[in-house]
Design an enzyme around this catalytic site. Structure first.
Site, mmCIF file in Angstrom:
data_model
loop_
_atom_site.group_PDB
_atom_site.id
_atom_site.type_symbol
_atom_site.label_atom_id
_atom_site.label_comp_id
_atom_site.label_asym_id
_atom_site.label_seq_id
_atom_site.Cartn_x
_atom_site.Cartn_y
_atom_site.Cartn_z
ATOM 1 N N THR A 20 0.810 -1.215 0.000
ATOM 2 C CA THR A 20 0.000 0.000 0.000
ATOM 3 C C THR A 20 0.853 1.280 0.000
ATOM 4 O O THR A 20 2.066 1.225 0.244
ATOM 5 C CB THR A 20 -0.985 -0.034 1.200
ATOM 6 O OG1 THR A 20 -1.988 0.945 0.996
ATOM 7 C CG2 THR A 20 -0.280 0.196 2.521
ATOM 8 N N ASP A 90 9.416 -0.826 -8.518
ATOM 9 C CA ASP A 90 8.641 -0.196 -7.441
ATOM 10 C C ASP A 90 7.162 -0.234 -7.826
ATOM 11 O O ASP A 90 6.714 0.559 -8.650
ATOM 12 C CB ASP A 90 9.140 1.256 -7.330
ATOM 13 C CG ASP A 90 8.364 2.093 -6.353
ATOM 14 O OD1 ASP A 90 7.513 1.569 -5.629
ATOM 15 O OD2 ASP A 90 8.620 3.319 -6.328
ATOM 16 N N ARG A 150 3.957 6.875 8.230
ATOM 17 C CA ARG A 150 4.919 7.032 7.120
ATOM 18 C C ARG A 150 4.396 7.999 6.058
ATOM 19 O O ARG A 150 5.159 8.773 5.481
ATOM 20 C CB ARG A 150 5.220 5.665 6.500
ATOM 21 C CG ARG A 150 6.132 4.840 7.399
ATOM 22 C CD ARG A 150 6.609 3.588 6.723
ATOM 23 N NE ARG A 150 7.513 2.859 7.597
ATOM 24 C CZ ARG A 150 8.270 1.846 7.208
ATOM 25 N NH1 ARG A 150 8.225 1.426 5.957
ATOM 26 N NH2 ARG A 150 9.075 1.240 8.067
ATOM 27 N N LYS A 153 4.937 11.334 7.497
ATOM 28 C CA LYS A 153 6.366 11.672 7.529
ATOM 29 C C LYS A 153 6.872 12.042 6.126
ATOM 30 O O LYS A 153 7.632 12.992 5.962
ATOM 31 C CB LYS A 153 7.132 10.457 8.062
ATOM 32 C CG LYS A 153 8.635 10.587 8.072
ATOM 33 C CD LYS A 153 9.286 9.300 8.586
ATOM 34 C CE LYS A 153 10.708 9.162 8.111
ATOM 35 N NZ LYS A 153 11.205 7.794 8.198
#
Ligand SMILES: Nc1ncnc2c1ncn2[C@@H]1O[C@H](COP(=O)(O)OP(=O)(O)O)[C@@H](O)[C@H]1O
Ligand SMILES: Nc1ncnc2c1ncn2[C@H]1C[C@H](O)[C@@H](COP(=O)(O)O)O1
Length: 223
Positions: A20, A90, A150, A153
């Site tokens: 995700t 990725d 995350r 951040k």
């Protein structure tokens, strides 16, 4: 001896990283490509002409964005093929349809006609014997709380402004999706069990696991 030779990782392997938004795919892509001396296929966010608009108005832009991502991933697939592999990718192409397009259709932010057009294009391009599947899909999993931290951040404002329910829905869908994924072998990694931002010592156990899966004698690559 370098880690690629130590764990017998084939030079032409193609490894894709799934999970995700914000879970740590790009970070692990860079760490693995450095350690294995592989090329990267990274998802470009800054140059995506639809992404900001999409987050402002899902129903207006979801179809455009899916077509854009499909084109970008297909071009990357071609590049990987032309180099003869040796890539860390990725995000997989399977997540575009299995997670994003499906979620927006089922939540009513992509129309039925657009969804059918998208899936028929996806199937014609990807679900063919000519489309090479990756050798391995690394699935990153973690708690919703850790992932939200995350996202916060990293600080992309379009994502930070998106309601938490969107990320919660996506998190639940990812858990179901990976349980039925079968296009290639899967290595599941919990984000609390490694730290790709630390030194190379953290990456070695992951490469060892990759080597074990890629060297299984009974593994036949799906085409
Ligand atoms: N192992 C890790 N420990 C702590 N923070 C991490 C780790 N991996 C990634 N991050 C941070 O989490 C955020 C999202 O990571 P990123 O790799 O961009 O995720 P993704 O590509 O899955 O969206 C970034 O701020 C990144 O620095
Ligand atoms: N297929 C997609 N549909 C909608 N949004 C997508 C799709 N693929 C990626 N995204 C979004 C999600 C994030 O905001 C960025 C980048 O993804 P990340 O997981 O951070 O690499 O693009």
């Amino acid at each position: 001896m370098n880690l690629k030779n130590k764990y017998n990782i084939p030079n032409n392997a193609v490894i894709t990283i799934a999970g995700t938004v914000g879970v740590g795919k790009s970070t692990l892509t860079n760490a693995l490509s450095g350690a294995l001396e592989f090329r990267t296929s990274l998802e470009k966010v800054d140059t995506n002409p639809y992404l900001d608009k999409f987050y402002q108005e899902f129903s207006r832009w979801s179809f455009h964005l899916q077509i854009y991502f499909l084109a970008e991933r297909f071009k990357e697939q071609k590049r990987i093929f032309e180099y003869g592999g040796g890539f860390i990718q990725d995000r997989s192409i399977y997540e575009d349809t299995g997670i994003f397009a499906k979620m927006h259709y089922e939540k009513g932010t992509m129309s039925e006609i657009d969804y059918e057009t998208y899936t028929s294009l996806f199937e014609a391009m990807v679900m063919t014997p000519y489309f090479p599947h990756p050798d391995l899909l690394i699935y990153l999993e973690g708690s919703l709380e850790d992932i939200l931290l995350r996202i916060e951040k990293r600080g992309r404002s379009m994502e930070k402004q998106t309601p938490i329910d969107y990320w919660k829905e996506m998190h639940t869908r990812y858990e179901k999706w990976i349980d039925s994924f079968s296009a290639c072998p899967v290595l599941r990694l919990n984000i609390n069990e490694y730290d790709a931002m630390a030194d190379g010592n953290s990456i070695e156990p992951i490469i060892e696991k990759i080597g074990r899966i890629l060297n299984q004698r009974n593994y036949v690559k799906k085409t």
